[in-house]
Design a protein around this motif. Structure first.
Motif, PDB file in Angstrom:
ATOM      1  N   TYR A 171       0.824  -1.211   0.000  1.00 40.85           N
ATOM      2  CA  TYR A 171       0.000   0.000   0.000  1.00 40.85           C
ATOM      3  C   TYR A 171       0.864   1.268   0.000  1.00 40.85           C
ATOM      4  N   PHE A 172       1.829   1.324   0.915  1.00 42.29           N
ATOM      5  CA  PHE A 172       2.640   2.524   1.058  1.00 42.29           C
ATOM      6  C   PHE A 172       3.866   2.524   0.139  1.00 42.29           C
ATOM      7  N   GLY A 173       4.217   1.393  -0.423  1.00 36.36           N
ATOM      8  CA  GLY A 173       5.431   1.314  -1.228  1.00 36.36           C
ATOM      9  C   GLY A 173       6.646   1.398  -0.335  1.00 36.36           C
ATOM     10  N   ASN A 174       7.052   0.295   0.254  1.00 37.36           N
ATOM     11  CA  ASN A 174       8.146   0.235   1.224  1.00 37.36           C
ATOM     12  C   ASN A 174       7.826   1.100   2.450  1.00 37.36           C
ATOM     13  N   VAL A 175       6.929   0.579   3.271  1.00 35.93           N
ATOM     14  CA  VAL A 175       6.412   1.310   4.436  1.00 35.93           C
ATOM     15  C   VAL A 175       7.527   1.682   5.400  1.00 35.93           C
ATOM     16  N   CYS A 176       7.410   2.859   5.996  1.00 36.81           N
ATOM     17  CA  CYS A 176       8.344   3.296   7.024  1.00 36.81           C
ATOM     18  C   CYS A 176       7.545   3.847   8.202  1.00 36.81           C
ATOM     19  N   GLU A 177       8.246   4.161   9.265  1.00 36.27           N
ATOM     20  CA  GLU A 177       7.586   4.630  10.479  1.00 36.27           C
ATOM     21  C   GLU A 177       6.784   5.908  10.230  1.00 36.27           C
ATOM     22  N   LEU A 178       7.300   6.795   9.398  1.00 35.37           N
ATOM     23  CA  LEU A 178       6.587   8.038   9.099  1.00 35.37           C
ATOM     24  C   LEU A 178       5.254   7.794   8.393  1.00 35.37           C
ATOM     25  N   PHE A 217      -1.916   6.835  10.118  1.00 33.01           N
ATOM     26  CA  PHE A 217      -2.246   5.779  11.078  1.00 33.01           C
ATOM     27  C   PHE A 217      -3.638   5.199  10.823  1.00 33.01           C
ATOM     28  N   HIS A 218      -4.577   6.026  10.365  1.00 34.23           N
ATOM     29  CA  HIS A 218      -5.930   5.537  10.118  1.00 34.23           C
ATOM     30  C   HIS A 218      -5.937   4.482   9.007  1.00 34.23           C
ATOM     31  N   ARG A 219      -5.066   4.640   8.016  1.00 36.09           N
ATOM     32  CA  ARG A 219      -4.996   3.633   6.954  1.00 36.09           C
ATOM     33  C   ARG A 219      -4.361   2.336   7.471  1.00 36.09           C
ATOM     34  N   ALA A 220      -3.393   2.468   8.366  1.00 38.90           N
ATOM     35  CA  ALA A 220      -2.789   1.275   8.971  1.00 38.90           C
ATOM     36  C   ALA A 220      -3.845   0.505   9.765  1.00 38.90           C
ATOM     37  N   TYR A 221      -4.709   1.230  10.464  1.00 41.61           N
ATOM     38  CA  TYR A 221      -5.805   0.578  11.184  1.00 41.61           C
ATOM     39  C   TYR A 221      -6.793  -0.065  10.221  1.00 41.61           C
ATOM     40  N   PHE A 222      -7.119   0.631   9.110  1.00 42.46           N
ATOM     41  CA  PHE A 222      -8.035   0.067   8.122  1.00 42.46           C
ATOM     42  C   PHE A 222      -7.499  -1.251   7.582  1.00 42.46           C
ATOM     43  N   ILE A 223      -6.218  -1.264   7.250  1.00 34.75           N
ATOM     44  CA  ILE A 223      -5.605  -2.474   6.693  1.00 34.75           C
ATOM     45  C   ILE A 223      -5.642  -3.597   7.725  1.00 34.75           C
ATOM     46  N   LEU A 224      -5.318  -3.271   8.969  1.00 27.91           N
ATOM     47  CA  LEU A 224      -5.362  -4.289  10.029  1.00 27.91           C
ATOM     48  C   LEU A 224      -6.779  -4.816  10.207  1.00 27.91           C
ATOM     49  N   ASP A 225      -7.762  -3.918  10.127  1.00 28.88           N
ATOM     50  CA  ASP A 225      -9.164  -4.347  10.258  1.00 28.88           C
ATOM     51  C   ASP A 225      -9.596  -5.223   9.092  1.00 28.88           C
ATOM     52  N   GLU A 226      -9.011  -5.023   7.925  1.00 25.59           N
ATOM     53  CA  GLU A 226      -9.336  -5.877   6.784  1.00 25.59           C
ATOM     54  C   GLU A 226      -8.727  -7.266   6.935  1.00 25.59           C
ATOM     55  N   LEU A 227      -7.598  -7.366   7.621  1.00 30.88           N
ATOM     56  CA  LEU A 227      -6.931  -8.661   7.791  1.00 30.88           C
ATOM     57  C   LEU A 227      -7.459  -9.431   8.993  1.00 30.88           C
ATOM     58  N   LEU A 228      -7.712  -8.737  10.080  1.00 35.14           N
ATOM     59  CA  LEU A 228      -8.113  -9.388  11.331  1.00 35.14           C
ATOM     60  C   LEU A 228      -9.473  -8.878  11.797  1.00 35.14           C
ATOM     61  N   ILE A 229     -10.302  -9.797  12.205  1.00 32.92           N
ATOM     62  CA  ILE A 229     -11.563  -9.440  12.860  1.00 32.92           C
ATOM     63  C   ILE A 229     -11.627 -10.238  14.147  1.00 32.92           C
ATOM     64  N   ALA A 230     -11.817  -9.518  15.252  1.00 33.50           N
ATOM     65  CA  ALA A 230     -11.900 -10.119  16.583  1.00 33.50           C
ATOM     66  C   ALA A 230     -10.661 -10.971  16.888  1.00 33.50           C
ATOM     67  N   GLY A 231      -9.519 -10.570  16.353  1.00 31.91           N
ATOM     68  CA  GLY A 231      -8.278 -11.275  16.613  1.00 31.91           C
ATOM     69  C   GLY A 231      -8.061 -12.502  15.761  1.00 31.91           C
ATOM     70  N   GLU A 232      -8.969 -12.769  14.856  1.00 30.19           N
ATOM     71  CA  GLU A 232      -8.867 -13.923  13.962  1.00 30.19           C
ATOM     72  C   GLU A 232      -8.544 -13.449  12.557  1.00 30.19           C
ATOM     73  N   MET A 233      -7.721 -14.218  11.853  1.00 30.07           N
ATOM     74  CA  MET A 233      -7.379 -13.889  10.470  1.00 30.07           C
ATOM     75  C   MET A 233      -8.631 -14.008   9.618  1.00 30.07           C
ATOM     76  N   GLN A 234      -9.018 -12.897   8.981  1.00 26.92           N
ATOM     77  CA  GLN A 234     -10.204 -12.920   8.138  1.00 26.92           C
ATOM     78  C   GLN A 234      -9.836 -13.107   6.679  1.00 26.92           C
ATOM     79  N   GLU A 235      -8.810 -12.389   6.245  1.00 29.08           N
ATOM     80  CA  GLU A 235      -8.444 -12.409   4.834  1.00 29.08           C
ATOM     81  C   GLU A 235      -6.976 -12.781   4.683  1.00 29.08           C
TER      82      GLU A 235
END
Length: 153
Positions: free
Chosen positions: A95-102, A108-126
């Motif tokens: 998504y970010f093209g070689n993600v870095c801390e900055l 940060f909201h996009r990082a949360y969106f991506i995490l929410d797309e991968l995990l739901i309730a702590g379980e791997m969804q996708e």
């Protein structure tokens, strides 16, 4: 195999992302973040990426200047959790093209969106790397369209 929490911590000990999948009070969360961060940061690079903390197993991986830390139940498989962490980093990289801390600080909201797309309730969804990116790009397009509509008013 639910994940209890995901933390992204810099080498300096600053929390860049914290996602909780279990219900806890704010004091308990901050204690866990503080203790687990100290435990992980104090370990040498050649040491094992698994450690015990109270009644959970902490599994972490360092990518560049960030530690990706998860807390799981003691009976959960460490290697699957490491694979979930790696999948998250791969999707962030695409998504970010070689993600870095900055990237994570300013988006940060996009990082949360991506995490929410991968995990739901702590379980791997996708497990796909492509699907979460498609959803995020659609969301970005909707944001741009909405911003354009606001400009045209």
């Amino acid at each position: 195999m639910p994940i209890n929490y995901v933390l992204l911590v810099s080498r300096q000990g600053k929390t860049r992302l914290a996602k909780w999948f279990t219900t806890m009070g704010p004091k308990e969360k901050s204690k866990i973040v503080k203790d687990v961060t100290q435990l992980v940061l104090s370990r040498r690079t050649k040491m094992c990426n698994f450690l015990e903390y109270k009644d959970t197993k902490v599994i972490y991986r360092r990518y560049a200047s960030l530690f990706f830390i998860t807390g799981v139940d003691p009976q959960d498989n460490e290697l699957i959790t490491l694979e979930i962490i790696h999948r998250y980093v791969e999707v962030l990289d695409r998504y970010f093209g070689n993600v870095c801390e900055l990237d994570l600080i300013f988006n940060f909201h996009r990082a949360y969106f991506i995490l929410d797309e991968l995990l739901i309730a702590g379980e791997m969804q996708e497990s796909s790397k492509v699907k979460p990116l498609q959803v995020i790009h659609e969301q970005d397009a909707a944001e741009v369209e909405e911003a354009n509509e606001e400009k045209n008013k």
